[in-house]
Design an enzyme around this catalytic site. Structure first.
Site, mmCIF file in Angstrom:
data_model
loop_
_atom_site.group_PDB
_atom_site.id
_atom_site.type_symbol
_atom_site.label_atom_id
_atom_site.label_comp_id
_atom_site.label_asym_id
_atom_site.label_seq_id
_atom_site.Cartn_x
_atom_site.Cartn_y
_atom_site.Cartn_z
ATOM 1 N N ASP A 60 0.900 -1.147 -0.193
ATOM 2 C CA ASP A 60 -0.215 -0.197 0.325
ATOM 3 C C ASP A 60 0.515 1.258 -0.088
ATOM 4 O O ASP A 60 2.149 1.434 0.680
ATOM 5 C CB ASP A 60 -0.848 0.074 1.838
ATOM 6 C CG ASP A 60 -1.630 1.253 1.135
ATOM 7 O OD1 ASP A 60 -3.427 0.866 0.716
ATOM 8 O OD2 ASP A 60 -1.540 2.004 1.554
ATOM 9 N N GLU B 124 -4.694 2.412 -4.380
ATOM 10 C CA GLU B 124 -3.042 2.279 -4.685
ATOM 11 C C GLU B 124 -2.440 0.722 -3.340
ATOM 12 O O GLU B 124 -1.447 0.507 -3.106
ATOM 13 C CB GLU B 124 -2.138 3.168 -3.262
ATOM 14 C CG GLU B 124 -3.005 3.371 -2.186
ATOM 15 C CD GLU B 124 -4.655 4.010 -1.756
ATOM 16 O OE1 GLU B 124 -4.526 4.263 -0.092
ATOM 17 O OE2 GLU B 124 -5.496 3.758 -2.729
#
Length: 331
Positions: free
Chosen positions: A208, A251
């Site tokens: 992430d 993301e």
């Protein structure tokens, strides 16, 4: 299930039904015409296709039954072509065989079977009618040859273009459009393949990007998309050939590592973290610094599901974020 598989199953079932109907009709016609040998083989073909119908509906070995149908059809039509009692009109069936064969068997196998069938049929035609027709109507032979060649070439190029189009559609369905990485569907398919091959131990990395929302908020979505593409390039450059790098959404990224234990997964995760941190993305003259947090989970148990493995890696990812971000966390 691939598009071609469903398409060919439906097509084969349709052809089996039509063949059974025509088999009965021609058997009755030949019974009254006194052609009992031809009637018998047509009834045999009808019985074969009726037996295939329930099998084809549920089988996972469709190509095998497509071959059975094509071979049975070839045997019956070639037998009819060779019989002295049949007329020259029976050779009209030769024109539809390449189309049928290509549609059921594909470009490579269909091409081989069609070429062999047409060669035998041409030999039978010349043996039965060649001298007579060549002397009385050479134009008729030229027309027949042209139509058969046209059908063969059309079938070949149609099937080739259809296969390319299907490959593009399949690739699009399995790929993230922004980054070109695998999507969740491809990840799940890869996991099923890996577990079926017992490619253990197996590890999963959950990545992430840190503070990615700030990039979108401060510099716009175009900057965020560029950052995601840069990260995807890093993943492609760092992972091995058998590894599966996937964008889950936003993301979030995931890397599936077959035949990789915990220690090796940690080393790869650290390389990825360092490579992403080393990236300096330029957008409108502004340099954007990137960091990522990575969670790692490994398994040597073939029964563990992808969902549970990703869940464990996700828990480690949150630990990495809670510990200050820009770091890895394993088991």
């Amino acid at each position: 299930m691939p598009l071609s598989y469903r398409h060919r199953r439906q097509l084969l079932r349709l052809l089996l039904g039509v063949t059974a109907l025509l088999g009965v009709i021609f058997a009755v016609v030949n019974l009254f015409a006194g052609k009992h040998g031809l009637m018998t083989i047509e009834l045999a073909l009808t019985l074969v296709v009726l037996l295939l119908l329930p099998i084809v509906k549920a089988t996972h070995h469709l190509r095998r039954w497509c071959l059975c149908y094509i071979i049975a059809l070839y045997v019956v039509t070639l037998y009819a072509l060779a019989l002295p009692i049949t007329s020259i009109t029976v050779f009209s069936w030769v024109m539809v065989m390449p189309v049928t064969t290509y549609l059921l068997l594909g470009r490579k196998l269909g091409g081989l079977f069609s070429a062999a069938y047409l060669a035998i049929a041409a030999g039978l035609f010349l043996w039965r009618f060649g001298a007579t027709v060549a002397a009385s109507s050479p134009g008729a032979i030229a027309n027949v040859l042209a139509v058969v060649a046209w059908g063969y070439m059309f079938s070949h190029f149609y099937e080739a273009s259809r296969e390319r189009a299907e490959e593009r559609l399949s690739q699009q369905a399995l790929t993230d459009s922004l980054t070109g990485l695998a999507n969740r569907t491809q990840l799940e398919q890869a996991f099923q393949r890996i577990t079926s091959e017992r490619a253990l131990p197996l590890s999963v990395l959950m990545l992430d990007l840190d503070y990615f929302k700030r990039i979108n908020d401060d510099h716009g979505r175009a900057a965020g998309d560029m950052v995601l593409q840069h990260v995807a390039d890093v993943l492609r450059a760092q992972v091995r050939r058998d590894d599966i790098a996937c964008r889950l959404g936003g993301e979030e990224f995931c890397v599936l590592l077959p035949r990789t234990g915990h220690d090796d997964a940690c080393r790869l995760a650290e390389r990825l973290r360092e490579a992403i941190e080393a990236q300096r993305c330029q957008h409108n003259g502004i340099e954007l610094a990137l960091t990522t947090s990575i969670g790692i989970a490994s398994s040597e148990v073939p029964e563990e599901t992808l969902a549970t493995l990703m869940h464990r890696a996700d828990e480690k990812l949150y630990q990495a974020k809670a510990a200050g971000r820009n770091r890895i966390a394993g088991q």
